[in-house]
Design an enzyme around this catalytic site. Sequence first.
Site, PDB file in Angstrom:
ATOM      1  N   PRO A   1      -6.083  -0.718  18.216  1.00 21.29           N
ATOM      2  CA  PRO A   1      -5.605  -1.112  16.660  1.00 21.29           C
ATOM      3  C   PRO A   1      -5.611  -0.141  15.681  1.00 21.29           C
ATOM      4  O   PRO A   1      -5.393  -0.175  14.453  1.00 21.29           O
ATOM      5  CB  PRO A   1      -6.450  -2.237  16.376  1.00 21.29           C
ATOM      6  CG  PRO A   1      -7.656  -2.201  17.444  1.00 21.29           C
ATOM      7  CD  PRO A   1      -7.200  -1.386  18.703  1.00 21.29           C
TER       8      PRO A   1
ATOM      9  N   HIS B   1       0.844  -1.314   0.266  1.00 25.64           N
ATOM     10  CA  HIS B   1      -0.097  -0.052   0.044  1.00 25.64           C
ATOM     11  C   HIS B   1       0.614   1.187  -0.003  1.00 25.64           C
ATOM     12  O   HIS B   1       1.780   1.372   0.773  1.00 25.64           O
ATOM     13  CB  HIS B   1      -0.748   0.022   1.128  1.00 25.64           C
ATOM     14  CG  HIS B   1      -1.987  -0.817   1.336  1.00 25.64           C
ATOM     15  ND1 HIS B   1      -3.006  -1.096   1.975  1.00 25.64           N
ATOM     16  CD2 HIS B   1      -2.279  -1.778   0.202  1.00 25.64           C
ATOM     17  CE1 HIS B   1      -3.937  -1.896   1.646  1.00 25.64           C
ATOM     18  NE2 HIS B   1      -3.607  -2.530   0.755  1.00 25.64           N
TER      19      HIS B   1
ATOM     20  N   TYR C   1       2.632   6.374  10.172  1.00 22.05           N
ATOM     21  CA  TYR C   1       1.699   5.338   9.744  1.00 22.05           C
ATOM     22  C   TYR C   1       3.023   4.173   9.382  1.00 22.05           C
ATOM     23  O   TYR C   1       2.634   3.179   9.450  1.00 22.05           O
ATOM     24  CB  TYR C   1       0.941   5.628   8.543  1.00 22.05           C
ATOM     25  CG  TYR C   1      -0.205   4.650   8.259  1.00 22.05           C
ATOM     26  CD1 TYR C   1      -0.009   3.901   7.170  1.00 22.05           C
ATOM     27  CD2 TYR C   1      -0.928   4.440   9.319  1.00 22.05           C
ATOM     28  CE1 TYR C   1      -1.080   2.795   7.012  1.00 22.05           C
ATOM     29  CE2 TYR C   1      -2.160   3.166   8.884  1.00 22.05           C
ATOM     30  CZ  TYR C   1      -1.987   2.785   7.793  1.00 22.05           C
ATOM     31  OH  TYR C   1      -2.903   1.714   7.635  1.00 22.05           O
TER      32      TYR C   1
ATOM     33  N   LYS D   1      -0.555  -0.723  14.923  1.00 22.32           N
ATOM     34  CA  LYS D   1       0.962  -0.692  15.620  1.00 22.32           C
ATOM     35  C   LYS D   1       1.062  -1.911  16.516  1.00 22.32           C
ATOM     36  O   LYS D   1       2.529  -2.223  16.607  1.00 22.32           O
ATOM     37  CB  LYS D   1       0.853   0.801  16.222  1.00 22.32           C
ATOM     38  CG  LYS D   1       1.102   1.829  15.553  1.00 22.32           C
ATOM     39  CD  LYS D   1       2.333   2.007  14.578  1.00 22.32           C
ATOM     40  CE  LYS D   1       2.269   2.937  13.637  1.00 22.32           C
ATOM     41  NZ  LYS D   1       2.925   2.482  12.425  1.00 22.32           N
TER      42      LYS D   1
ATOM     43  N   TYR E   1     -10.146   4.800   6.564  1.00 22.91           N
ATOM     44  CA  TYR E   1     -10.505   5.225   8.071  1.00 22.91           C
ATOM     45  C   TYR E   1     -11.369   6.196   7.817  1.00 22.91           C
ATOM     46  O   TYR E   1     -11.316   7.390   7.163  1.00 22.91           O
ATOM     47  CB  TYR E   1      -9.042   5.726   8.724  1.00 22.91           C
ATOM     48  CG  TYR E   1      -8.008   5.029   8.827  1.00 22.91           C
ATOM     49  CD1 TYR E   1      -7.075   4.589   7.953  1.00 22.91           C
ATOM     50  CD2 TYR E   1      -7.974   4.088   9.810  1.00 22.91           C
ATOM     51  CE1 TYR E   1      -6.062   3.757   8.186  1.00 22.91           C
ATOM     52  CE2 TYR E   1      -6.934   3.007  10.149  1.00 22.91           C
ATOM     53  CZ  TYR E   1      -5.878   3.043   9.491  1.00 22.91           C
ATOM     54  OH  TYR E   1      -5.024   2.184   9.218  1.00 22.91           O
TER      55      TYR E   1
HETATM   56  P1  FAS Z   1      -0.276 -12.658  21.676  1.00 20.94           P
HETATM   57  O1  FAS Z   1      -1.316 -12.348  22.275  1.00 20.94           O
HETATM   58  O2  FAS Z   1      -0.561 -12.587  19.911  1.00 20.94           O
HETATM   59  O3  FAS Z   1       0.447 -14.131  21.933  1.00 20.94           O
HETATM   60  C1  FAS Z   1       0.684 -14.410  23.115  1.00 20.94           C
HETATM   61  C2  FAS Z   1       0.696 -15.967  23.188  1.00 20.94           C
HETATM   62  O4  FAS Z   1       1.239 -15.983  24.454  1.00 20.94           O
HETATM   63  C3  FAS Z   1      -0.627 -16.566  22.984  1.00 20.94           C
HETATM   64  O5  FAS Z   1      -0.449 -17.627  22.093  1.00 20.94           O
HETATM   65  C4  FAS Z   1      -1.075 -17.015  24.264  1.00 20.94           C
HETATM   66  O6  FAS Z   1      -1.883 -18.219  24.074  1.00 20.94           O
HETATM   67  C5  FAS Z   1       0.284 -17.278  24.952  1.00 20.94           C
HETATM   68  N1  FAS Z   1       0.186 -17.380  26.582  1.00 20.94           N
HETATM   69  C6  FAS Z   1      -0.505 -16.692  26.966  1.00 20.94           C
HETATM   70  N2  FAS Z   1      -0.459 -16.834  28.370  1.00 20.94           N
HETATM   71  C7  FAS Z   1       0.421 -17.881  28.544  1.00 20.94           C
HETATM   72  C8  FAS Z   1       1.157 -18.725  29.712  1.00 20.94           C
HETATM   73  N3  FAS Z   1       0.774 -18.506  30.908  1.00 20.94           N
HETATM   74  N4  FAS Z   1       1.764 -19.630  29.254  1.00 20.94           N
HETATM   75  C9  FAS Z   1       2.323 -19.903  28.009  1.00 20.94           C
HETATM   76  N5  FAS Z   1       1.619 -19.165  26.867  1.00 20.94           N
HETATM   77  C10 FAS Z   1       0.719 -18.403  27.192  1.00 20.94           C
HETATM   78  N6  FAS Z   1      -1.936  -5.266  15.825  1.00 20.94           N
HETATM   79  C11 FAS Z   1      -1.575  -4.560  14.514  1.00 20.94           C
HETATM   80  O7  FAS Z   1      -0.348  -4.202  14.418  1.00 20.94           O
HETATM   81  N7  FAS Z   1      -2.358  -4.010  13.508  1.00 20.94           N
HETATM   82  C12 FAS Z   1      -3.524  -4.573  13.549  1.00 20.94           C
HETATM   83  O8  FAS Z   1      -4.457  -4.361  12.912  1.00 20.94           O
HETATM   84  C13 FAS Z   1      -4.204  -5.202  14.688  1.00 20.94           C
HETATM   85  N8  FAS Z   1      -5.538  -5.612  15.166  1.00 20.94           N
HETATM   86  C14 FAS Z   1      -5.629  -6.188  16.286  1.00 20.94           C
HETATM   87  C15 FAS Z   1      -7.124  -6.694  16.179  1.00 20.94           C
HETATM   88  C16 FAS Z   1      -7.396  -7.321  17.677  1.00 20.94           C
HETATM   89  C17 FAS Z   1      -9.029  -7.738  17.828  1.00 20.94           C
HETATM   90  C18 FAS Z   1      -6.538  -7.558  18.645  1.00 20.94           C
HETATM   91  C19 FAS Z   1      -7.000  -8.338  19.743  1.00 20.94           C
HETATM   92  C20 FAS Z   1      -5.198  -7.156  18.463  1.00 20.94           C
HETATM   93  C21 FAS Z   1      -4.846  -6.815  17.079  1.00 20.94           C
HETATM   94  N9  FAS Z   1      -3.496  -6.046  17.036  1.00 20.94           N
HETATM   95  C22 FAS Z   1      -3.223  -5.213  15.683  1.00 20.94           C
HETATM   96  C23 FAS Z   1      -2.512  -6.174  17.887  1.00 20.94           C
HETATM   97  C24 FAS Z   1      -2.079  -7.829  18.035  1.00 20.94           C
HETATM   98  O9  FAS Z   1      -1.983  -8.012  16.479  1.00 20.94           O
HETATM   99  C25 FAS Z   1      -1.107  -8.073  18.899  1.00 20.94           C
HETATM  100  O10 FAS Z   1      -0.060  -6.910  18.832  1.00 20.94           O
HETATM  101  C26 FAS Z   1      -0.239  -9.275  18.535  1.00 20.94           C
HETATM  102  O11 FAS Z   1      -0.912 -10.279  18.657  1.00 20.94           O
HETATM  103  C27 FAS Z   1       1.092  -9.135  19.497  1.00 20.94           C
HETATM  104  O12 FAS Z   1       1.860 -10.492  19.535  1.00 20.94           O
HETATM  105  P2  FAS Z   1       2.339 -11.248  20.669  1.00 20.94           P
HETATM  106  O13 FAS Z   1       3.052 -10.151  21.538  1.00 20.94           O
HETATM  107  O14 FAS Z   1       3.212 -12.470  20.267  1.00 20.94           O
HETATM  108  O15 FAS Z   1       1.144 -11.601  21.881  1.00 20.94           O
HETATM  109  C1  PHB Z   2      -6.727  -4.873   9.799  1.00 23.64           C
HETATM  110  O1  PHB Z   2      -6.308  -5.028   8.577  1.00 23.64           O
HETATM  111  O2  PHB Z   2      -6.932  -5.677  10.665  1.00 23.64           O
HETATM  112  C2  PHB Z   2      -6.386  -3.552  10.037  1.00 23.64           C
HETATM  113  C3  PHB Z   2      -5.801  -2.591   9.440  1.00 23.64           C
HETATM  114  C4  PHB Z   2      -5.456  -1.196   9.799  1.00 23.64           C
HETATM  115  C5  PHB Z   2      -5.631  -0.792  10.964  1.00 23.64           C
HETATM  116  C6  PHB Z   2      -6.335  -1.660  11.986  1.00 23.64           C
HETATM  117  C7  PHB Z   2      -6.460  -3.162  11.638  1.00 23.64           C
HETATM  118  O3  PHB Z   2      -5.369   0.160  11.628  1.00 23.64           O
END
Ligand code: FAS
Ligand code: PHB
Length: 395
Positions: free
Chosen positions: A293, A72, A385, A297, A201
């Site tokens: 989100p 993009h 961004y 980031k 957005y």
């Molecule tokens: P995670 O939470 O992904 O992974 C942690 C892992 O640890 C999991 O597999 C869990 O099962 C495990 N764990 C937990 N407790 C444990 C324990 N006691 N023992 C062993 N394992 C354990 N970020 C973006 O950059 N762009 C986006 O568009 C975006 N959209 C999002 C939308 C949603 C709905 C959510 C919830 C998050 C979004 N995020 C987005 C943020 C998301 O992507 C996180 O930043 C990302 O998953 C972070 O990765 P981890 O740090 O690996 O944590």
């Molecule tokens: C997504 O593709 O899930 C997404 C993209 C941009 C954002 C947040 C989520 O700012």
Amino acid sequence: MRTQVAIIGAGPSGLLLGQLLHKAGIDNVIIERQSPDYVLGRIRAGILEQIMVDLLHEAGVGERVAKEGTVHHSIELVYKNTRHPIDVTGLTNGKVVTAYGQTEITRDLMDARQAAGLPTVYEAANVSIHGFDGAKPSVRYEIDGQTHELACDFIAGCDGFHGVCRATVQDSITEYEKVYPFGWVGLLADVPPVSPHAVVYANSERGFGLCSMRSLTRSRYYVQCPIDDKVEQWSDDRFWDELRRRLDPAMAEAIVTGPSIEKSIAPLRSFVAEPMRFGRLFLAGDAAHIVPPTGAKGLNLAASDVKYLSTAFIEHYAEKSDAGIDHYSQRALARVWRAERFSWWLTSLMHRFPDTGGFGQKVQEAELEYLVNSEAMSRSLAENYVGLPLDFGQR
Ligand code: FAS
Ligand code: PHB
């Protein structure tokens, strides 16, 4: 059992760290409480900064994102029913973002780890961490009721917001948190994205809307919803109707709808735990910080934490230097707070806040009007961004 680095959590942070350490010849074991399918089933991020894409290549898993990711060069801002492109690449001297789902990143890293035969313990119960304030840290966990202990040199807490690592050092942490008075309903559907070359957005009097993608045949959409809504209250028809009402007429007309293959509600919060290091325990990714989100980031911050931490471990083992280890928390937090600010700012600009009413809406529209007409402000949006450089602000 013994290893050099014990990694708690097999999400993107843990898997990426494990792969980078393996590439540097540093032994590591990942301990994950869920099953691989459960981890892959979480639908989350979709937009990658170049730093994340580069790290995937450095980790030896960049092939698919290069082939299947969609680059993009711009984003679209919608307000007062009008659409305004922001030339992100032009404003940042050529930088881009890539649309490629977090699920695919996790899959690529899981496949690479399995192919390398690296030890990953899934469905580990009652994980606990010990001795990290001394020279002999260890991790205990249960498999089928049998207790195991893993001795290690360091522990990387990559276990997300609800993990055990930050909880273990809770008394030594300063927390900073802001919970937003709304959530996002996210919908995934196998329909072509309405805007395949730019995330949209939308600020509207009805609330925020976002149009993104996972591929040219799979779309990801969000609408802001009340904080106590349940996903059962959001039928597909209600979702599509509400999304259309928040977009400009042409885009509302063009959107291709279809049955949801995933639909969920996520709360929005800003959260930072300081510091991110406790002796031989290091927090990375969502274990240490959460961003709304809006700014895309969260996953990208996890990537920069992992870059700093993997470099620090490599320096420790290869160069016998602990400079990177001693500097990790301060360095990671500087970048975290820049992303927290940007995510808070964009969330504040684009969402409907219950308590600011008509005045708040008019101020947001005035700021958007200024933004799309000011090269300086558009450039500020664009450079945040695409992601500020890893060494930004370092004299
Ligand atoms: P995670 O939470 O992904 O992974 C942690 C892992 O640890 C999991 O597999 C869990 O099962 C495990 N764990 C937990 N407790 C444990 C324990 N006691 N023992 C062993 N394992 C354990 N970020 C973006 O950059 N762009 C986006 O568009 C975006 N959209 C999002 C939308 C949603 C709905 C959510 C919830 C998050 C979004 N995020 C987005 C943020 C998301 O992507 C996180 O930043 C990302 O998953 C972070 O990765 P981890 O740090 O690996 O944590
Ligand atoms: C997504 O593709 O899930 C997404 C993209 C941009 C954002 C947040 C989520 O700012």
